[in-house]
Design an enzyme around this catalytic site. Structure first.
Site, PDB file in Angstrom:
ATOM      1  CE  LYS A 293      -1.763   2.943   2.634  1.00  0.00           C
ATOM      2  NZ  LYS A 293      -1.786   4.095   1.708  1.00  0.00           N
TER       3      LYS A 293
ATOM      4  CD  GLU B  98      12.817   0.465   9.920  1.00  0.00           C
ATOM      5  OE1 GLU B  98      13.361   1.392  10.567  1.00  0.00           O
ATOM      6  OE2 GLU B  98      13.218  -0.710   9.953  1.00  0.00           O
TER       7      GLU B  98
ATOM      8  CB  CYS C 137      12.786   8.643   8.936  1.00  0.00           C
ATOM      9  SG  CYS C 137      13.353   7.446   7.752  1.00  0.00           S
TER      10      CYS C 137
ATOM     11  CD  GLU D 119      10.103  12.673  11.847  1.00  0.00           C
ATOM     12  OE1 GLU D 119       8.962  12.224  12.018  1.00  0.00           O
ATOM     13  OE2 GLU D 119      11.019  12.021  11.315  1.00  0.00           O
TER      14      GLU D 119
END
Ligand code: NDP
Length: 454
Positions: free
Chosen positions: A154, A229, A263, A356
């Site tokens: 997906k 992750e 990331c 983040e």
């Protein structure tokens, strides 16, 4: 089925429309994968290896087309997109070596022989984000297929195009029908269905920590295997005894690469106080010189952000009174542009230091000594990546062992390779992708005891 309007972030225009999958299409893809599984796991290892090599060749033959699609849809510079598709090819070639090397063990026991096998899991659901669409997909698809699993992939609704191409290329390369299926639809519908589906044995996810938390909770219902992750807030630690100019010249690419939507971004630059001024002086031209613009222009080094929403989120970290120490340029007009920005000095409890950002915004934070550098680097819920710059080899290793993070580089910002494990500590996730370790995430160990009598 309604249509997904796929937007080109550099122009804000619709570049394609694709049918939007829902629960029904997801269930159908899982059913196709389940039906294909017995035959796929039975394909002789060398034949499965050849099919993966053929798929790698097919992707390589379409490299320019796929790179252009990725550059336009994800808004990344064309040179970077070519590099990423190159990594996709390399990833399929690397795992093409796996089917013939899925070795078990024999273990001495009384009265017979004990042996282990590494069995495929069955149908695996792979949910991937928009920042490195085909690259991150390949990190999951290649080891999953190599180990004999069937896949439902997906992609993010924002960037479904290269995943849909991969599905076609896999069939063209000779992979049997049903082995690799792509469902392009919303995460809250198709992704969630994969997480809950009783016929999906495992979910591998890359994305936000928040969604990852929900996936881990949802997977508990069927005791699904999960690898996650997730986000990061990685530290780039520069000691006074480092080659400060080199560290400063390299630092922008450790955080502004992919417009900071990475990331692994080293978005907290920690600098030993006595070289802070030298570091900022060397960082300034490197940041101001970044060429931000049209992803298809060969000279572009940074593109736009992925969406208006992402730009709004990023901008919220740079309010009007933010301590902007350095800022580059960005185009006006259509496109989700944001200039590369460095904040300094920033209070240590500021959102920009703790959260983040996932955009081209870095903070520079001074530190006193080695102990404080380690404490600052670890003062985060995340633990994905990071760098250490010093000429003192023993200190480099001491700090590398002390920093709670999954992937580190010393006197470099490069830490993701096809052949080495990648993954996070703490709330950056669990499980490892790439390298030999990824195969553990797509196999189950079976122990068989064979009584030999006597
Ligand atoms: P998400 O975590 O929402 O999206 C990642 C993937 O998960 C997409 O395919 C998404 O589908 C899917 N998804 C969303 N909700 C669910 C759900 N309930 N169940 C299953 N799958 C789901 O990231 P965003 O795109 O919203 O980005 C937000 C923030 O996440 C970024 O600002 C960044 O901080 C972080 N992020 C981190 C990434 C990384 O590489 N670690 C990558 C992307 C984002 P869809 O988008 O189609 O709805």
């Amino acid at each position: 089925m309604s249509a997904i309007k796929v937007i080109e972030p550099a122009t804000e225009s619709v570049m394609a429309e694709v049918p939007r999958a829902g629960v029904e299409e997801t269930d159908a893809a899982v059913a196709r994968a389940k039906a294909a599984f017995p035959a796929w796991r039975a394909v002789a290892p060398a034949d499965r290896a050849k099919l993966l090599r053929d798929l790698a060749d097919a992707i390589e033959a379409k490299r320019e087309e796929l790179a252009t699609l990725e550059a336009r849809n994800a808004g990344k510079p064309i040179g970077d997109a070519r590099g990423e598709i190159g990594m996709v090819v390399e990833t399929f070639r690397y795992y093409a070596g796996a089917p013939e090397r899925l070795l078990g063990q024999t273990i001495p026991v009384a009265g017979g022989v004990d042996m282990t096998f590494r069995e495929p899991l069955g149908v695996v659901g792979l949910i991937v984000p928009w920042n490195f669409p085909l690259t991150i997909a390949s990190w999951k698809v290649a080891p999953a297929l190599a180990a004999g699993n069937c896949v439902v992939l997906k992609p993010a609704e924002l960037t479904p195009l290269t995943a849909l191409e991969l599905e076609v290329l896999a069939l063209d390369a000779g992979l049997p029908e049903g082995v690799l299926n792509v469902v392009a639809g919303p995460g809250s519908v198709c992704g969630q269905r994969l997480v809950e589906h009783p016929d999906v044995a495992k979910v591998a996810f890359t994305g936000s920590t928040e969604v990852g938390r929900g996936i881990a909770a949802g997977a508990a219902g069927t005791i699904k295997r999960v690898t996650l992750e997730l986000g990061g807030k990685s530290a780039n630690v520069v000691f006074a005894d480092a080659d400060v100019e080199k560290a400063a010249a390299a630092a922008p690419w450790a955080v502004f690469d992919n417009a900071g939507q990475d990331c692994c971004a080293r978005s907290r630059i920690l600098v030993e106080r006595e070289v802070l001024d030298d570091f900022l002086a060397a960082l300034k031209p490197a940041v101001e010189g970044i060429r931000v613009g049209d992803p298809l222009d060969e000279s572009t080094q940074m593109g736009p952000l992925i969406s208006a929403g992402q730009r709004e989120t990023v901008a919220s970290f740079v309010p009007a009174d933010a301590p902007v120490a350095i800022q580059g340029a960005a185009p006006d007009g259509p496109g989700y542009w944001f200039p590369p920005t460095v904040l300094c000095p920033v209070p240590r409890d500021d959102r920009a230091v703790r959260e983040e950002i996932f955009g081209p915004v870095a903070v520079v934070v001074p530190f006193r000594d080695e102990a404080e550098a380690v404490a600052l680097a670890n003062d985060t819920i995340y633990g994905l990546s990071g760098s250490i710059w010093t000429r003192d080899g023993a200190k480099a290793l001491r700090v590398a062992r002390a920093v709670e993070t999954g992937v580190l580089s010393i006197n470099s910002n490069s830490s993701v390779r096809v052949s080495t494990p990648f993954g996070g500590f703490k709330q950056s996730g669990y499980g490892r992708e790439l390298g030999p370790h990824a195969l553990d995430a797509y196999t189950e160990v079976k122990t068989v005891y064979y009584a030999t009598g006597g």
